[in-house]
Design a protein around this motif. Structure first.
Motif, short mmCIF file in Angstrom:
data_model
loop_
_atom_site.label_atom_id
_atom_site.label_comp_id
_atom_site.label_asym_id
_atom_site.label_seq_id
_atom_site.Cartn_x
_atom_site.Cartn_y
_atom_site.Cartn_z
N THR A 122 25.53 85.28 -18.69
CA THR A 122 26.58 84.01 -18.58
C THR A 122 25.94 83.10 -19.82
O THR A 122 26.90 82.56 -20.51
N LEU A 171 31.78 73.24 -16.30
CA LEU A 171 30.92 73.71 -15.20
C LEU A 171 31.71 74.55 -14.08
O LEU A 171 31.17 75.69 -13.92
N LYS A 172 33.08 74.41 -14.15
CA LYS A 172 33.81 75.46 -13.47
C LYS A 172 33.87 76.86 -14.42
O LYS A 172 33.70 77.83 -13.75
N LEU A 205 31.40 77.94 -16.24
CA LEU A 205 30.23 78.36 -16.24
C LEU A 205 30.05 79.27 -14.79
O LEU A 205 29.65 80.23 -14.61
N ILE A 206 30.33 78.40 -13.71
CA ILE A 206 30.55 79.09 -12.24
C ILE A 206 31.30 80.27 -12.13
O ILE A 206 30.82 81.29 -11.55
N GLY A 209 29.58 83.30 -14.00
CA GLY A 209 28.41 83.49 -13.22
C GLY A 209 28.73 84.54 -12.22
O GLY A 209 28.20 85.66 -12.00
N LEU A 210 30.07 83.92 -11.19
CA LEU A 210 30.00 84.71 -10.22
C LEU A 210 30.97 86.00 -10.55
O LEU A 210 30.54 87.22 -9.94
N THR A 263 23.09 88.08 -14.22
CA THR A 263 23.98 86.84 -14.32
C THR A 263 23.46 86.02 -15.17
O THR A 263 24.29 85.37 -16.09
#
Length: 150
Positions: free
Chosen positions: A67, A13-14, A16-17, A20-21, A63
């Motif tokens: 991603t 999850l980290k 992925l975020i 994306g950012l 994004t």
């Protein structure tokens, strides 16, 4: 759930975020740097839409698409093939958005040929795209290394 599987989920999850950012920020910045000079021009597709709303939407769509593409590419073991595909994907998507903005805000109000549109798009996109795409791929490589599941 065990502690190890929770750790893997949190790392995923980290990652992925962060991916994306990174893609969102770099896409928005690239669009602004490459075709920001057309921000004052009226859009031919939407007379009430601002350049910054368009850039935000383009960045958001990019994004989401990239991603998941980059996460799928993480399954490829050949690092050179993976980075080449990432670089080409960024370049092609960003060129497409720059072309779209140019056509929407500049050439649709004038008499540009398709060849001229492509050449103009490439001419004002080359520097921002090269710099930001290389920086983005290096940052993606860094994120992949520090958030690699072990």
């Amino acid at each position: 759930m065990t502690s190890i599987s929770q750790n893997k989920i949190i790392l995923f999850l980290k990652r992925l975020i962060l991916i994306g950012l990174l893609i969102f920020i770099c896409t928005y910045l690239e669009i602004y740097l490459a075709v920001g000079k057309f921000s004052k021009n009226i859009s031919s597709a939407c007379l009430d839409c601002s350049f910054f709303e368009d850039a935000f939407l383009m960045s958001l769509l990019t994004t989401i698409f990239l991603t998941f593409l980059f996460l799928a590419l993480s399954l490829i073991k050949n690092i050179y093939l993976k980075r080449t595909i990432e670089l080409l994907s960024l370049i092609l998507v960003w060129l497409f958005w720059n072309y779209t903005v140019f056509v929407d805000r500049e050439s649709s109000w004038s008499t540009y040929t398709f060849t001229e549109e492509i050449l103009y798009t490439i001419s004002f996109s080359i520097l921002p795209i090269l710099v930001l795409s290389i920086a983005t791929v290096f940052a993606l490589n860094y994120i992949s290394k520090i958030h690699e599941p072990k």
